[in-house]
Design an enzyme around this catalytic site. Structure first.
Site, short mmCIF file in Angstrom:
data_model
loop_
_atom_site.label_atom_id
_atom_site.label_comp_id
_atom_site.label_asym_id
_atom_site.label_seq_id
_atom_site.Cartn_x
_atom_site.Cartn_y
_atom_site.Cartn_z
N GLY A 50 7.12 -2.51 11.34
CA GLY A 50 5.66 -2.04 11.71
C GLY A 50 5.69 -0.76 12.08
N ASN B 254 4.95 1.74 10.03
CA ASN B 254 3.57 2.23 9.38
C ASN B 254 2.53 1.87 10.21
OD1 ASN B 254 3.94 3.66 6.70
ND2 ASN B 254 5.45 1.97 6.53
N LEU C 58 5.31 -8.69 3.15
CA LEU C 58 6.14 -8.93 1.85
C LEU C 58 5.86 -10.24 1.46
CD1 LEU C 58 9.64 -7.79 3.23
CD2 LEU C 58 7.71 -6.54 1.93
N ASN D 168 -2.23 -1.04 -0.23
CA ASN D 168 -0.83 -1.36 0.23
C ASN D 168 -0.21 -0.12 0.26
OD1 ASN D 168 1.79 -3.10 0.32
ND2 ASN D 168 2.02 -2.46 -1.92
N HIS E 279 3.62 1.53 -0.69
CA HIS E 279 4.82 1.11 -1.38
C HIS E 279 5.79 2.42 -1.27
CE1 HIS E 279 7.60 -1.15 -4.02
NE2 HIS E 279 7.61 0.09 -4.53
N ASP F 166 1.93 -4.48 -7.05
CA ASP F 166 2.07 -3.08 -7.10
C ASP F 166 1.14 -2.29 -8.43
OD1 ASP F 166 3.82 -3.13 -4.86
OD2 ASP F 166 5.36 -3.34 -6.06
C1 GAR Z 1 7.92 0.31 4.25
O1 GAR Z 1 8.68 1.09 3.67
C2 GAR Z 1 6.97 -0.03 3.22
O2 GAR Z 1 6.39 1.01 2.49
C3 GAR Z 1 7.49 -1.05 2.55
O3 GAR Z 1 8.10 -1.87 3.54
C4 GAR Z 1 8.40 -0.93 4.70
C5 GAR Z 1 7.95 -1.46 6.08
O4 GAR Z 1 8.47 -1.06 7.03
N1 GAR Z 1 6.59 -1.88 1.66
C6 GAR Z 1 7.13 -2.52 0.56
O5 GAR Z 1 8.28 -2.16 -0.07
C7 GAR Z 1 5.93 -3.26 -0.19
N2 GAR Z 1 6.33 -3.33 -1.59
P1 GAR Z 1 7.60 -1.02 8.45
O6 GAR Z 1 7.44 -2.49 8.90
O7 GAR Z 1 8.47 -0.11 9.24
O8 GAR Z 1 6.20 -0.21 8.30
#
Ligand code: GAR
Length: 212
Positions: free
Chosen positions: A12, A14, A91, A108, A110, A151
Site C-alpha cells: 500500500g 501507492n 492483483l 490502474n 503499472h 494493462d
Molecule cells: C506497485 O509497484 C504497483 O505499480 C504494482 O504493484 C506494486 C504495489 O505496491 N502493480 C502492478 O504490478 C499491477 N500490474 P504498493 O502496494 O506498495 O503500492
C-alpha cells in the site's frame, strides 16, 4: 468532491502516496472513501484504518467460484458508489461487469512503460526482473484507464526512470516507486478530480493547469 475507492493487495505504498497528497494539498477536490483488498493481511488495510478510512476485505477465496466473486465485487463497488476506482497494486483481475459499470472511471498504476513488461502474470517485482533480463536502460511507470484487457486501456500518464548497471529487481522497483509511481498516481487523481482529463476516441487528452 471526487469520491475515490482504492483497491490494494499488498504494502500500500501507492495508497499512502495518495493519502499524503490529499493531506498536504497536492490532490484537491478528492477524498478516499474506502479501501478494498483481496488480502486480509495487506499492510495497506492498516494504512487505511490509521486514516479512519473503511477497510474492506473481499477475496476470491471466500467464494465458491470466480463468477460469484465477480458478482460480489461489482455489487460492493456499486454500493460504495465511487466517482473513481483506483487500482494501486491490486492483483486481482477486475471483473468485466465492474469495468462496464464504471466506464473510464477505473485507473490502474503499472510499474513499467506500457506496452513493455505488462500483461497477464507481469506484476510487482516480476516486472522489474523482466526489465533487467531484457537489458533496457529506461523503464518507468504508467497510469491507464482499465478496460476488459490486462494493462490495455488508454494511457493517461507515464514517467520514465533510468535503469542502472548495478540494479537488482528490488533497487529498480524502489526507484520506480519513488521517482515515478508515487508522483504520477497523485497527479493523475488530482487531474481527474479537477476535470483536466478527457477521453476522446479511445485516447486521453489533458488540459494543462492554468498558469498563474
Ligand atoms: C506497485 O509497484 C504497483 O505499480 C504494482 O504493484 C506494486 C504495489 O505496491 N502493480 C502492478 O504490478 C499491477 N500490474 P504498493 O502496494 O506498495 O503500492
Amino acid at each position: 468532491m471526487l469520491k475515490v475507492v482504492v483497491c490494494v493487495s499488498g504494502g500500500g505504498t501507492n495508497l499512502q502516496a495518495v493519502l499524503d497528497a490529499i493531506d498536504d494539498g497536492r490532490i484537491t477536490n478528492a477524498q478516499v472513501t474506502a479501501v478494498v483488498s483481496n488480502n486480509a493481511g495487506a499492510m495497506a488495510l492498516e494504512r487505511a484504518k490509521k486514516h479512519g478510512i473503511p477497510a474492506i476485505v473481499l477475496s476470491p477465496r471466500d467464494y465458491p467460484d470466480r463468477s460469484s466473486f465477480n458478482g460480489a465485487f461489482t455489487r460492493k463497488m456499486l454500493e460504495l458508489n465511487p466517482d473513481l476506482i483506483v487500482l494501486a497494486g491490486f492483483l486481482v483481475k477486475v471483473p468485466a461487469e465492474t469495468v462496464a459499470a464504471f466506464d473510464n472511471r477505473i485507473v490502474n498504476i503499472h510499474p513499467s512503460l506500457i506496452p513493455s513488461f505488462c500483461g497477464v502474470g507481469c506484476y510487482g517485482l516480476k516486472v522489474h526482473e523482466k526489465a533487467l533480463e531484457r537489458g533496457v536502460k529506461i523503464t518507468g511507470a504508467t497510469v491507464h484507464f482499465v478496460n476488459e484487457g490486462m494493462d490495455e486501456g488508454p494511457v493517461i500518464a507515464q514517467k520514465a526512470v533510468e535503469v542502472r548497471q548495478d540494479d537488482t529487481p528490488e533497487t529498480l522497483q524502489r526507484r520506480v516507486m519513488e521517482q515515478a509511481e508515487w508522483v504520477l498516481l497523485p497527479q493523475v487523481i488530482d487531474d481527474i478530480a479537477n476535470n483536466r482529463i478527457f477521453v476522446e476516441n479511445g485516447k486521453v487528452r489533458k488540459e494543462e493547469k492554468e498558469k498563474i
